[in-house]
Scaffold this motif. Structure first.
Motif, short mmCIF file in Angstrom:
data_model
loop_
_atom_site.label_atom_id
_atom_site.label_comp_id
_atom_site.label_asym_id
_atom_site.label_seq_id
_atom_site.Cartn_x
_atom_site.Cartn_y
_atom_site.Cartn_z
N LYS A 1 0.69 -1.36 0.14
CA LYS A 1 -0.04 0.07 -0.29
C LYS A 1 0.83 1.37 -0.33
O LYS A 1 0.53 2.36 -0.10
N ARG B 1 -7.15 -5.27 -5.68
CA ARG B 1 -8.66 -4.06 -5.34
C ARG B 1 -8.94 -3.92 -3.93
O ARG B 1 -9.08 -2.47 -3.53
N HIS C 1 -7.24 -4.17 -0.95
CA HIS C 1 -6.39 -3.71 -0.53
C HIS C 1 -5.99 -2.36 -0.63
O HIS C 1 -5.20 -1.69 -0.46
N GLY C 2 -6.58 -1.67 -1.68
CA GLY C 2 -6.05 -0.69 -2.47
C GLY C 2 -4.75 -0.65 -2.80
O GLY C 2 -4.10 0.39 -2.64
N ALA D 1 -2.02 0.10 -5.34
CA ALA D 1 -1.30 0.54 -6.94
C ALA D 1 -0.08 0.39 -7.89
O ALA D 1 0.20 -0.16 -7.06
#
Length: 196
Positions: free
Chosen positions: A39, A88, A90-91, A93
């Motif tokens: 993250k 997705r 866990h957010g 990038a």
């Protein structure tokens, strides 16, 4: 020196105790630490393609003809989709998604992240000459060390390529997370979402 060793042994012994009592306890904590590191961004993810049915001659097949290759099984397709969902959820990038040109790797990238760019240096050692395999390994290492920026770089390949970098085998669908540190990298951890 002794107190420093004691301070490092404390968490290890605690984790060992939890592991003996609840076998998945430490693994879960480790997974959450790896997701937290991802993250933050700036990491490199070495991902082995998801599940295929291994068959004789798999190592001799050249990429570029999916009909003749060993492709993802239905289980592998589902794994790749769920892998993307986990990223997705866990957010995380995801920036570039680089892949071995084999269809099983490219498909893993497309299903998980919506894209994959084929690069020759992620070809497995057994299908190129020894000298080319050494050059490819150096290139992979250089790409890892050169990675900068807020997003995470994904490299999808076969088990031998990953083992050459992290010095341990990779299961299908398992990924290893590295933090580049200029001239070297730190091994953050690994996540295996599926039983083999």
């Amino acid at each position: 020196m002794h107190s420093n060793l004691s301070s490092r042994m404390g968490p290890f012994l605690l984790c060992l105790g939890v592991l003996l009592a609840f076998p998945s306890g430490c693994a879960l904590a480790d997974d959450e630490q790896v997701w937290a590191a991802l993250k933050e961004g700036g990491k490199v993810i070495l991902l082995r393609h998801t599940h295929v049915v291994i068959r004789e001659g798999i190592g001799r097949l050249a990429p570029g003809n999916c009909a003749a290759e060993v492709n993802l099984s239905s289980r592998g397709v589902e794994q790749a989709k769920r892998l993307g969902e986990a990223f997705r959820a866990h957010g995380i990038a995801v920036g570039e998604v680089l892949s071995s040109p084999y269809c099983r790797c490219m498909d893993t990238g497309r299903l998980a992240f919506g894209r994959a760019t084929a690069v020759q240096y992620l070809m497995p050692p057994g299908v190129v000459s020894d000298s080319q395999a050494a050059l490819n390994n150096e290139r992979v290492l250089q790409e890892i060390l050169n990675h900068r920026g807020p997003s995470n770089l994904v490299m999808i390949t076969q088990d031998l390529n990953i083992a050459n970098i992290v010095l341990e085998p990779a299961y299908m669908g398992e990924f290893f997370v590295l933090q580049p540190n200029g001239a070297d990298f730190t091994f953050i951890g690994k996540i295996q979402l599926y039983a083999q």
